[in-house]
Design an enzyme around this catalytic site. Structure first.
Site, PDB file in Angstrom:
ATOM      1  N   GLU A   1      67.403  81.003  57.047  1.00 11.63           N
ATOM      2  CA  GLU A   1      67.981  79.759  57.574  1.00 11.63           C
ATOM      3  C   GLU A   1      67.195  79.233  58.767  1.00 11.63           C
ATOM      4  O   GLU A   1      67.701  78.430  59.550  1.00 11.63           O
ATOM      5  CB  GLU A   1      69.444  79.991  57.994  1.00 11.63           C
ATOM      6  CG  GLU A   1      69.647  80.905  59.172  1.00 11.63           C
ATOM      7  CD  GLU A   1      69.745  82.391  58.801  1.00 11.63           C
ATOM      8  OE1 GLU A   1      70.330  83.143  59.601  1.00 11.63           O
ATOM      9  OE2 GLU A   1      69.249  82.785  57.725  1.00 11.63           O
TER      10      GLU A   1
ATOM     11  N   ASP B   1      31.415  46.830  71.593  1.00 15.76           N
ATOM     12  CA  ASP B   1      31.018  45.447  71.834  1.00 15.76           C
ATOM     13  C   ASP B   1      30.099  45.009  70.698  1.00 15.76           C
ATOM     14  O   ASP B   1      29.461  45.844  70.037  1.00 15.76           O
ATOM     15  CB  ASP B   1      30.284  45.332  73.171  1.00 15.76           C
ATOM     16  CG  ASP B   1      30.043  43.887  73.557  1.00 15.76           C
ATOM     17  OD1 ASP B   1      31.022  43.190  73.870  1.00 15.76           O
ATOM     18  OD2 ASP B   1      28.876  43.449  73.515  1.00 15.76           O
TER      19      ASP B   1
ATOM     20  N   ASP C   1      29.600  49.702  75.284  1.00 17.56           N
ATOM     21  CA  ASP C   1      29.184  48.371  75.734  1.00 17.56           C
ATOM     22  C   ASP C   1      27.931  48.566  76.575  1.00 17.56           C
ATOM     23  O   ASP C   1      27.876  49.473  77.403  1.00 17.56           O
ATOM     24  CB  ASP C   1      30.298  47.710  76.557  1.00 17.56           C
ATOM     25  CG  ASP C   1      30.082  46.218  76.746  1.00 17.56           C
ATOM     26  OD1 ASP C   1      28.952  45.832  77.140  1.00 17.56           O
ATOM     27  OD2 ASP C   1      31.021  45.457  76.518  1.00 17.56           O
TER      28      ASP C   1
ATOM     29  N   ILE D   1      69.936  77.698  61.863  1.00 19.90           N
ATOM     30  CA  ILE D   1      71.316  77.280  61.614  1.00 19.90           C
ATOM     31  C   ILE D   1      72.254  78.333  62.198  1.00 19.90           C
ATOM     32  O   ILE D   1      72.143  79.525  61.901  1.00 19.90           O
ATOM     33  CB  ILE D   1      71.579  77.104  60.106  1.00 19.90           C
ATOM     34  CG1 ILE D   1      70.638  76.048  59.526  1.00 19.90           C
ATOM     35  CG2 ILE D   1      73.037  76.702  59.862  1.00 19.90           C
ATOM     36  CD1 ILE D   1      70.742  75.893  58.024  1.00 19.90           C
TER      37      ILE D   1
ATOM     38  N   ASN E   1      77.769  81.757  54.061  1.00 18.66           N
ATOM     39  CA  ASN E   1      77.567  82.479  52.796  1.00 18.66           C
ATOM     40  C   ASN E   1      78.748  83.385  52.480  1.00 18.66           C
ATOM     41  O   ASN E   1      79.221  83.457  51.337  1.00 18.66           O
ATOM     42  CB  ASN E   1      76.285  83.316  52.871  1.00 18.66           C
ATOM     43  CG  ASN E   1      75.049  82.489  52.584  1.00 18.66           C
ATOM     44  OD1 ASN E   1      75.106  81.465  51.910  1.00 18.66           O
ATOM     45  ND2 ASN E   1      73.904  82.928  53.104  1.00 18.66           N
TER      46      ASN E   1
END
Length: 461
Positions: free
Chosen positions: A372, A53, A9, A330, A337
Site C-alpha cells: 500500500e 540574438d 548576443d 495508506i 483488508n
C-alpha cells in the site's frame, strides 16, 4: 532556481540587460558571445531554454538555431530568437530555422517572463519524454522513432465566425492538418461528445475576453484536452489578457493580423509538441508496459521507478535544480483488508492511485512501490511547491470514500506522506537510496504523530 537559460548576443550590454531581467525572476542564466560559443555552451550545459540574438557575429542566430535542432544532444531544447520589431521576414526566418519562439525588440519584461514560463513548460515535457525513452533503453527496451507525420486537427474559435474564416483562408495550402471552425460556446459540448482537436486557436476577444480565458481553463481541466495545444490570437489592446492566458496554460500567442505563413509555422510547432505530449502520455509499447507497469493500479512499478529516479537525481544535481521525493502510505490498510476483504482492498488501491495521478503533473513520476506504499518524484520542484503538492495529495485521498463494501458501507482512508528533497547546487549529491531512507523515516514520523499528515525528512529540513 526556476530553470537554466543560455543567452547568446554579441553585444555585452544586451547580454547584461537580459541577464538582469531573467535573474530577477530567479532563473540561472549563462551567457555566450558568439554563435560557436553558444553551440559549445549548449552542449555543455544542456539548458532548459536558449535565447539567441539574430546576429551573433560569427554566425546568425538562425544558423545557430538550425545547428542546435540538428544535434541530438540539443534538439529537444526550446530556442527563442530575438528579432527586430515589425520585421515579418525575420520572424518567419526564425520559425523556419526551428525556433520555438521569437521575441521582438525592445524586450518588454512582462511579455518576456510570460513567454519564458510557457517555453519552460514545453521544455519540461520534452525533457521528460527524452528521459523516459532513455530509461526504456536502460531497461533493455527500445522505442521506435516517431516523426509525428500523421495529420492532426485544429479548431479555430474567432471572436466572430468571419474572423475564424479569415484565419482558415490564410492557412489554406500551408498545412495538411484538418481545420474546423467552432463557435466558442459550443466547444465544450463538442468535446463532451468526443469531438476533440489537437490544437485550439482562440481569439482573445472571444466573449469579450473573459470567455476566452475561461475556455482555456476549461480545456486544461479536462482529461481529453489537458495536453492539447492552445494558441491565442490577440491585438495590442488584449495584451494583458494574452499574457494571463499564457500563465493559465496557453502555449503560444499570435498577434492579430500576422502573416499567414507565420501562423502556419507556429501551428506546426505546436502540433509537433502536441504529438510529443501524446507520445509522453502513451510512453511505451505493450512489452515495456508489461515489464514496468503495476497490473493492479496501472502505475509504474518499482522496477521502472528506481532507474528513472536515478536519472532524475543525476540530472537535477548537474543542472542545479531541486526535485521532491515522497513516500505515500495508506493508513491502516491492513484493517481494510481484514474488515472488507482483499477485493475491496484492491479497489481502494486502484482509486488512491487514480487520485494521485490526477493531482500530479504529466512529468511527475508516481509508482506503486510495494503493498500500500507509493513513490512520487517531482522534477524541477522547490520545497514550497513540494509541500503544497504533498498536502494536495493527502487531501485528495481522504476527501471522499474510495470504495464501497459489499454491504454498501462507504470506505474512507487517509494517507501519511514522508517528503525528502534532492538536487540543488553544490555539495555532494545524496544517493537515491539515502533519499528514500530519509523519506521513509519522515513517513514513520508522520505515522507516529497520528497519521494523515505530511512530514519533512531531516535532510530537506
Amino acid at each position: 532556481m526556476a530553470g537554466r537559460i543560455l543567452i547568446a548576443d554579441n553585444v555585452p550590454t544586451n547580454r547584461i540587460i537580459l541577464k538582469v531581467k531573467l535573474a530577477s525572476a530567479f532563473y540561472d542564466v549563462s551567457q555566450a558571445a558568439t554563435g560557436s560559443d553558444a553551440l559549445a555552451r549548449a552542449r555543455e550545459l544542456r539548458p532548459n531554454l536558449i535565447i539567441l540574438d539574430g546576429n551573433l557575429g560569427d554566425m546568425t542566430g538562425y544558423a545557430v538555431c538550425a545547428a542546435l535542432k540538428k544535434d541530438p544532444l540539443t534538439a529537444h531544447i526550446p530556442v527563442a530568437i530575438i528579432t527586430p520589431a515589425h520585421d515579418t521576414t525575420a520572424r518567419i526566418a526564425a520559425l523556419k530555422a526551428g525556433a520555438d519562439e521569437f521575441l521582438t525588440k525592445p524586450l518588454d519584461e512582462l511579455t518576456l517572463t510570460a513567454r519564458v514560463r510557457a517555453l519552460m513548460r514545453a521544455s519540461a515535457t520534452s525533457e521528460e519524454l527524452r528521459r523516459r525513452n532513455e530509461t526504456a533503453h536502460a531497461l533493455g527496451f527500445s522505442e521506435p522513432a516517431s516523426h509525428f507525420e500523421t495529420p492532426g486537427k485544429i479548431t479555430l474559435i474567432g471572436a466572430t465566425t468571419e474572423e475564424a474564416m479569415t484565419w482558415r483562408a490564410g492557412l489554406r495550402g500551408m498545412t495538411s492538418d484538418e481545420i474546423v471552425i467552432e463557435r466558442g460556446d459550443h466547444v465544450l459540448e463538442a468535446i463532451y461528445n468526443g469531438n476533440v482537436s489537437d490544437l485550439y486557436v482562440i481569439s482573445a476577444q472571444f466573449g469579450g475576453g473573459a470567455e476566452g480565458i475561461r475556455l482555456i481553463s476549461d480545456l486544461r481541466a479536462r482529461d481529453a484536452t489537458r495536453t492539447c495545444g492552445i494558441v491565442v490570437v490577440h491585438g495590442q489592446q488584449d495584451r494583458r489578457e494574452a499574457l494571463m492566458a499564457l500563465d493559465l496554460g496557453a502555449n503560444d500567442l499570435i498577434t492579430r493580423g500576422a502573416d499567414p505563413e507565420e501562423m502556419a509555422l507556429r501551428l506546426r510547432t505546436q502540433m509537433r509538441r502536441k504529438k510529443e505530449s501524446d507520445q509522453l502520455k502513451q510512453t511505451f509499447d505493450e512489452g515495456l508496459r508489461l515489464a514496468t507497469i503495476d497490473s493492479l493500479t496501472g502505475l509504474y512499478n518499482r522496477r521502472y521507478a528506481l532507474p528513472h529516479l536515478e536519472k532524475i537525481a543525476k540530472e537535477s544535481h548537474e543542472n542545479g535544480q531541486h526535485f521532491a521525493l515522497m513516500l505515500v502510505d495508506i493508513d491502516r490498510f491492513k484493517l481494510v483488508n481484514d474488515s472488507y476483504g482483499h477485493a475491496v482492498g484492491d479497489d481502494v488501491l486502484v482509486e488512491v492511485a487514480h487520485r494521485m495521478r490526477d493531482n500530479l503533473r504529466g512529468m511527475d513520476l508516481v509508482a506503486r512501490f510495494g503493498g500500500e506504499e507509493f513513490l512520487v518524484c517531482m522534477p524541477m520542484t522547490t520545497l514550497m511547491e513540494a509541500r503544497a503538492a504533498a498536502e494536495r495529495l493527502r487531501a485528495a485521498i481522504c476527501a471522499r470514500p474510495v470504495a464501497i463494501s459489499a454491504d454498501g458501507t462507504p470506505i474512507t482512508v487517509s494517507a501519511s506522506i514522508g517528503l525528502a528533497m534532492g538536487g540543488g547546487i553544490g555539495g555532494q549529491a545524496p544517493k537515491v537510496s539515502d533519499l528514500i531512507a530519509i523519506a521513509d523515516q519522515a513517513l514513520y514520523g508522520a505515522k507516529a504523530e497520528g497519521r494523515n499528515q505530511v512530514a519533512l525528512g531531516s535532510y530537506a529540513a
